[in-house]
Design an enzyme around this catalytic site. Structure first.
Site, PDB file in Angstrom:
ATOM      1  CB  ILE A  13      -0.858   0.066   1.087  1.00  0.00           C
ATOM      2  CG1 ILE A  13      -1.722  -1.369   1.167  1.00  0.00           C
ATOM      3  CG2 ILE A  13      -1.921   1.309   1.342  1.00  0.00           C
ATOM      4  CD1 ILE A  13      -2.641  -1.433   2.435  1.00  0.00           C
ATOM      5  CB  ALA A  35      12.988  -1.788   7.861  1.00  0.00           C
ATOM      6  CB  THR A 101       7.566  -3.580  13.500  1.00  0.00           C
ATOM      7  OG1 THR A 101       8.713  -4.255  12.981  1.00  0.00           O
ATOM      8  CG2 THR A 101       6.874  -2.782  12.223  1.00  0.00           C
ATOM      9  CB  THR A 131      -5.999  -3.522   9.770  1.00  0.00           C
ATOM     10  OG1 THR A 131      -6.958  -4.667   9.366  1.00  0.00           O
ATOM     11  CG2 THR A 131      -5.382  -3.826  11.147  1.00  0.00           C
ATOM     12  CG  ASP A 132     -11.098  -4.890   8.243  1.00  0.00           C
ATOM     13  OD1 ASP A 132     -10.233  -5.251   8.262  1.00  0.00           O
ATOM     14  OD2 ASP A 132     -11.896  -5.221   7.422  1.00  0.00           O
ATOM     15  CD  GLU A 133      -6.790  -8.423   9.390  1.00  0.00           C
ATOM     16  OE1 GLU A 133      -6.548  -9.354  10.022  1.00  0.00           O
ATOM     17  OE2 GLU A 133      -6.551  -8.477   8.091  1.00  0.00           O
ATOM     18  CE1 TYR A 156      -1.279  -6.112  10.622  1.00  0.00           C
ATOM     19  CE2 TYR A 156      -3.530  -7.086  10.168  1.00  0.00           C
ATOM     20  CZ  TYR A 156      -2.529  -6.099   9.920  1.00  0.00           C
ATOM     21  OH  TYR A 156      -2.719  -5.224   9.075  1.00  0.00           O
ATOM     22  CB  ALA A 158      -3.507  -8.376  19.531  1.00  0.00           C
ATOM     23  CE  LYS A 160      -1.646  -1.434  11.687  1.00  0.00           C
ATOM     24  NZ  LYS A 160      -0.782  -0.874  11.082  1.00  0.00           N
ATOM     25  CG  ASN A 185      -8.720  -8.581   3.699  1.00  0.00           C
ATOM     26  OD1 ASN A 185      -9.580  -8.062   4.690  1.00  0.00           O
ATOM     27  ND2 ASN A 185      -8.130  -9.396   3.674  1.00  0.00           N
ATOM     28  CG  ASN A 186      -5.772  -2.243   0.698  1.00  0.00           C
ATOM     29  OD1 ASN A 186      -5.363  -1.221   0.404  1.00  0.00           O
ATOM     30  ND2 ASN A 186      -6.731  -1.895   1.683  1.00  0.00           N
ATOM     31  CG  LEU A 196      -6.996 -15.576  -1.073  1.00  0.00           C
ATOM     32  CD1 LEU A 196      -6.892 -16.881  -0.453  1.00  0.00           C
ATOM     33  CD2 LEU A 196      -8.472 -14.917  -0.509  1.00  0.00           C
ATOM     34  NE  ARG A 220     -10.242 -11.981   6.177  1.00  0.00           N
ATOM     35  CZ  ARG A 220     -10.983 -12.879   6.892  1.00  0.00           C
ATOM     36  NH1 ARG A 220     -12.177 -12.916   7.020  1.00  0.00           N
ATOM     37  NH2 ARG A 220     -10.112 -13.556   7.965  1.00  0.00           N
TER      38      ARG A 220
HETATM   39  P1  NAD Z   1       3.641  -4.712   3.544  1.00  0.00           P
HETATM   40  O1  NAD Z   1       3.927  -5.817   4.553  1.00  0.00           O
HETATM   41  O2  NAD Z   1       3.369  -4.840   2.085  1.00  0.00           O
HETATM   42  O3  NAD Z   1       4.537  -3.549   3.659  1.00  0.00           O
HETATM   43  C1  NAD Z   1       5.006  -3.131   5.148  1.00  0.00           C
HETATM   44  C2  NAD Z   1       6.326  -2.057   4.650  1.00  0.00           C
HETATM   45  O4  NAD Z   1       6.723  -1.857   5.844  1.00  0.00           O
HETATM   46  C3  NAD Z   1       7.369  -2.903   4.045  1.00  0.00           C
HETATM   47  O5  NAD Z   1       7.880  -2.307   2.932  1.00  0.00           O
HETATM   48  C4  NAD Z   1       8.365  -3.198   5.169  1.00  0.00           C
HETATM   49  O6  NAD Z   1       9.764  -3.329   4.547  1.00  0.00           O
HETATM   50  C5  NAD Z   1       8.139  -1.943   5.910  1.00  0.00           C
HETATM   51  N1  NAD Z   1       8.597  -2.349   7.448  1.00  0.00           N
HETATM   52  C6  NAD Z   1       8.222  -3.420   8.219  1.00  0.00           C
HETATM   53  N2  NAD Z   1       8.771  -3.514   9.412  1.00  0.00           N
HETATM   54  C7  NAD Z   1       9.600  -2.132   9.552  1.00  0.00           C
HETATM   55  C8  NAD Z   1      10.439  -1.240  10.323  1.00  0.00           C
HETATM   56  N3  NAD Z   1      10.640  -2.193  11.484  1.00  0.00           N
HETATM   57  N4  NAD Z   1      10.926  -0.078  10.134  1.00  0.00           N
HETATM   58  C9  NAD Z   1      10.624   0.436   8.699  1.00  0.00           C
HETATM   59  N5  NAD Z   1       9.969  -0.273   7.821  1.00  0.00           N
HETATM   60  C10 NAD Z   1       9.255  -1.654   8.067  1.00  0.00           C
HETATM   61  O7  NAD Z   1       2.135  -4.211   4.136  1.00  0.00           O
HETATM   62  P2  NAD Z   1       0.752  -3.543   3.409  1.00  0.00           P
HETATM   63  O8  NAD Z   1      -0.134  -4.325   2.981  1.00  0.00           O
HETATM   64  O9  NAD Z   1       1.191  -2.632   2.379  1.00  0.00           O
HETATM   65  O10 NAD Z   1       0.240  -2.653   4.662  1.00  0.00           O
HETATM   66  C11 NAD Z   1       0.615  -1.119   5.097  1.00  0.00           C
HETATM   67  C12 NAD Z   1      -0.153  -0.800   6.001  1.00  0.00           C
HETATM   68  O11 NAD Z   1      -1.618  -0.837   5.845  1.00  0.00           O
HETATM   69  C13 NAD Z   1       0.183  -1.686   7.542  1.00  0.00           C
HETATM   70  O12 NAD Z   1       0.097  -0.676   8.661  1.00  0.00           O
HETATM   71  C14 NAD Z   1      -1.067  -2.448   7.419  1.00  0.00           C
HETATM   72  O13 NAD Z   1      -1.303  -2.901   8.737  1.00  0.00           O
HETATM   73  C15 NAD Z   1      -2.282  -1.510   6.870  1.00  0.00           C
HETATM   74  N6  NAD Z   1      -3.368  -2.207   6.390  1.00  0.00           N
HETATM   75  C16 NAD Z   1      -3.054  -3.083   5.225  1.00  0.00           C
HETATM   76  C17 NAD Z   1      -4.326  -3.840   4.776  1.00  0.00           C
HETATM   77  C18 NAD Z   1      -3.928  -4.782   3.464  1.00  0.00           C
HETATM   78  O14 NAD Z   1      -5.133  -5.450   3.161  1.00  0.00           O
HETATM   79  N7  NAD Z   1      -2.657  -4.984   3.231  1.00  0.00           N
HETATM   80  C19 NAD Z   1      -5.513  -3.262   5.138  1.00  0.00           C
HETATM   81  C20 NAD Z   1      -5.811  -2.313   5.908  1.00  0.00           C
HETATM   82  C21 NAD Z   1      -4.514  -1.640   6.753  1.00  0.00           C
HETATM   83  P1  TYD Z   2      -5.321 -12.771   3.908  1.00  0.00           P
HETATM   84  O1  TYD Z   2      -4.943 -12.357   2.657  1.00  0.00           O
HETATM   85  O2  TYD Z   2      -3.854 -13.359   4.695  1.00  0.00           O
HETATM   86  O3  TYD Z   2      -5.586 -11.504   4.769  1.00  0.00           O
HETATM   87  P2  TYD Z   2      -6.337 -11.328   6.108  1.00  0.00           P
HETATM   88  O4  TYD Z   2      -6.215 -12.770   6.658  1.00  0.00           O
HETATM   89  O5  TYD Z   2      -5.604 -10.070   6.894  1.00  0.00           O
HETATM   90  O6  TYD Z   2      -7.858 -11.264   5.928  1.00  0.00           O
HETATM   91  O7  TYD Z   2      -6.203 -13.928   3.946  1.00  0.00           O
HETATM   92  C1  TYD Z   2      -7.708 -13.356   3.322  1.00  0.00           C
HETATM   93  C2  TYD Z   2      -8.603 -14.662   3.344  1.00  0.00           C
HETATM   94  O8  TYD Z   2      -8.202 -15.795   2.866  1.00  0.00           O
HETATM   95  C3  TYD Z   2      -8.699 -15.303   5.005  1.00  0.00           C
HETATM   96  O9  TYD Z   2      -9.786 -15.508   5.357  1.00  0.00           O
HETATM   97  C4  TYD Z   2      -7.601 -16.309   5.042  1.00  0.00           C
HETATM   98  C5  TYD Z   2      -7.765 -16.791   3.548  1.00  0.00           C
HETATM   99  N1  TYD Z   2      -6.563 -17.545   3.146  1.00  0.00           N
HETATM  100  C6  TYD Z   2      -6.518 -18.876   2.486  1.00  0.00           C
HETATM  101  O10 TYD Z   2      -7.671 -19.575   2.743  1.00  0.00           O
HETATM  102  N2  TYD Z   2      -5.495 -19.574   2.184  1.00  0.00           N
HETATM  103  C7  TYD Z   2      -4.198 -18.848   1.945  1.00  0.00           C
HETATM  104  O11 TYD Z   2      -3.269 -19.241   1.756  1.00  0.00           O
HETATM  105  C8  TYD Z   2      -4.033 -17.517   2.786  1.00  0.00           C
HETATM  106  C9  TYD Z   2      -3.073 -16.746   2.620  1.00  0.00           C
HETATM  107  C10 TYD Z   2      -5.463 -16.916   3.163  1.00  0.00           C
END
Ligand code: NAD
Ligand code: TYD
Length: 348
Positions: A13, A35, A101, A131-133, A156, A158, A160, A185-186, A196, A220
């Site tokens: 993101i 990092a 982190t 996150t909504d989690e 995770y 907890a 956040k 979920n994005n 997933l 989701r």
């Molecule tokens: P990601 O895992 O793709 O990216 C996380 C980034 O943080 C990475 O580039 C990593 O190198 C960096 N990072 C990790 N630990 C670090 C540290 N100690 N110091 C500096 N950098 C560090 O995550 P994402 O999916 O892009 O999510 C970004 C944010 O959005 C997170 O805070 C996540 O909780 C939140 N979020 C994600 C989703 C989703 O569906 N992916 C949904 C809602 C909220």
């Molecule tokens: P994920 O992409 O890990 O996001 P989150 O757990 O943060 O919602 O998982 C999305 C959904 O897909 C979740 O219900 C768990 C499920 N899932 C599988 O069934 N198999 C997999 O290998 C993964 C990674 C997730």
């Protein structure tokens, strides 16, 4: 010129947010602090890496002295904090990495912002991306609103939830100007293939099994990543201080239904016989503490700031799948090395 710190900008993101801010706001200098853990990848930003209003800084948000010095050096006007450990399955294996982190890292940033800004909070803003989690799991009915009580179930979520509480507490206790968003979920380009959708795209391309957890009847709410970046831009500029906004796709899918749609589209794109990719679906052991359903009520951000998703799920999936098919070098690069060991431990 304002100096804006974006943390985690090399991740999924974060890279979309960095690109949007660097290309749209030439009155901002964007500092991307990351990092470069397994999830961070500078390949995500090659198109903007030479922009004159962009600087990448490799560093760890858990390093207190480094963070404090960085804030003093660059005199940031705003922070958009995305750096995190973000994968639920990894949090089950190693909760402490998430505490470090997501909790300690966030508090370090809060302390540095407070120290730099406390004599004058005017025009300053700490934006915490969450996150909504944190709200836990829904049953068959209902939606998460901004007033739903926190009830996290995974290490995770907890971690956040804890970071959200610290941000809010710094607002209440020290008056720190903050906004928090809790997003569903994005999905989209540059998503690390442990989650997933990108995992299953990767496995379909490579004819590997598709590990559906439990019975697949988990739900989701999916949002295209660029719509999340648009929402972040809007809340950063127009959101009210000390407020939370939920962001969601109005787009609920049961995992198994989503996987079947993915298989159908991939069959067409790869010229496979219809039904071929779905043969890869394998039901595997469920995730412990697996949340049944997430779904966001995004009416507040819609009514107050006029945000709503611009991309339909059908469009978003097409864009995403095409991106992975056109960027198989990216996929191969991130799935070599550490990923192979993770995959073996998690699935084999
Ligand atoms: P990601 O895992 O793709 O990216 C996380 C980034 O943080 C990475 O580039 C990593 O190198 C960096 N990072 C990790 N630990 C670090 C540290 N100690 N110091 C500096 N950098 C560090 O995550 P994402 O999916 O892009 O999510 C970004 C944010 O959005 C997170 O805070 C996540 O909780 C939140 N979020 C994600 C989703 C989703 O569906 N992916 C949904 C809602 C909220
Ligand atoms: P994920 O992409 O890990 O996001 P989150 O757990 O943060 O919602 O998982 C999305 C959904 O897909 C979740 O219900 C768990 C499920 N899932 C599988 O069934 N198999 C997999 O290998 C993964 C990674 C997730």
């Amino acid at each position: 010129m304002k100096n804006i710190l974006i943390t985690g900008g090399a991740g999924f993101i974060g890279s979309h947010v960095v690109r949007r801010f660097v290309t749209k706001y030439n009155n901002y200098h964007i500092y991307n602090l990351d990092a470069l853990t397994y999830a961070g990848n500078l390949e995500n930003l090659v198109d903007i890496e030479k922009a004159s209003n962009y600087t990448f800084i490799k560093g760890d948000i858990t390093d207190e002295v480094f963070i404090s010095n960085l804030f003093q050096k660059h005199q940031f006007d705003g922070v958009i904090h995305l750096a995190a450990e973000s994968h639920v399955d990894r949090s089950i294996e190693d909760p402490m990495a998430f505490v470090k982190t997501n909790v300690i890292g966030t508090v370090n940033l809060l302390n540095a912002a407070r120290k730099l800004w406390e004599n004058n909070y005017d025009g300053k803003r700490f934006y915490h991306v969450s996150t909504d989690e944190v709200y836990g799991s829904l049953g068959a009915e209902g939606l998460f609103t901004e007033t739903t009580p926190y009830d996290p179930n995974s290490p995770y979520s907890a971690s956040k939830a804890s970071s959200d509480h610290f941000v809010r507490a710094y607002g209440e206790t020290y008056g720190l100007p903050y906004v928090i968003t809790n997003c569903s979920n994005n999905y989209g380009p540059n998503h690390f293939p442990e989650k997933l959708i990108p995992l299953f795209i990767h496995n379909i391309i490579n004819n590997q099994s598709l590990p559906v957890y439990g019975d697949g009847n988990y739900t989701r709410d999916w949002l295209f990543v660029k719509d999340h970046a648009i929402a972040i831009d809007l809340v950063f500029h127009q959101g009210n201080n000390h407020e939370t906004y939920n962001i969601g796709g109005f787009n609920e899918w049961k995992n198994i239904d989503l996987v079947k749609v993915l298989c159908q589209i991939m069959d067409t794109k790869l010229g496979r016989t219809p039904g071929k990719s779905a043969e890869l679906i394998t039901y595997v052991k469920d995730r412990p503490g697996h949340d049944l359903r997430y779904a966001i009520d995004a009416n507040k951000i819609n009514l107050e700031l006029g945000w709503s998703p611009t991309v339909t799920f059908e469009q978003g999936l097409q864009i995403t799948i095409d991106w992975y098919l056109e960027n198989q070098d990216w996929l191969n690069n991130v799935t070599s090395g550490e990923y192979a060991a993770y995959y073996k431990k998690q699935y084999l």
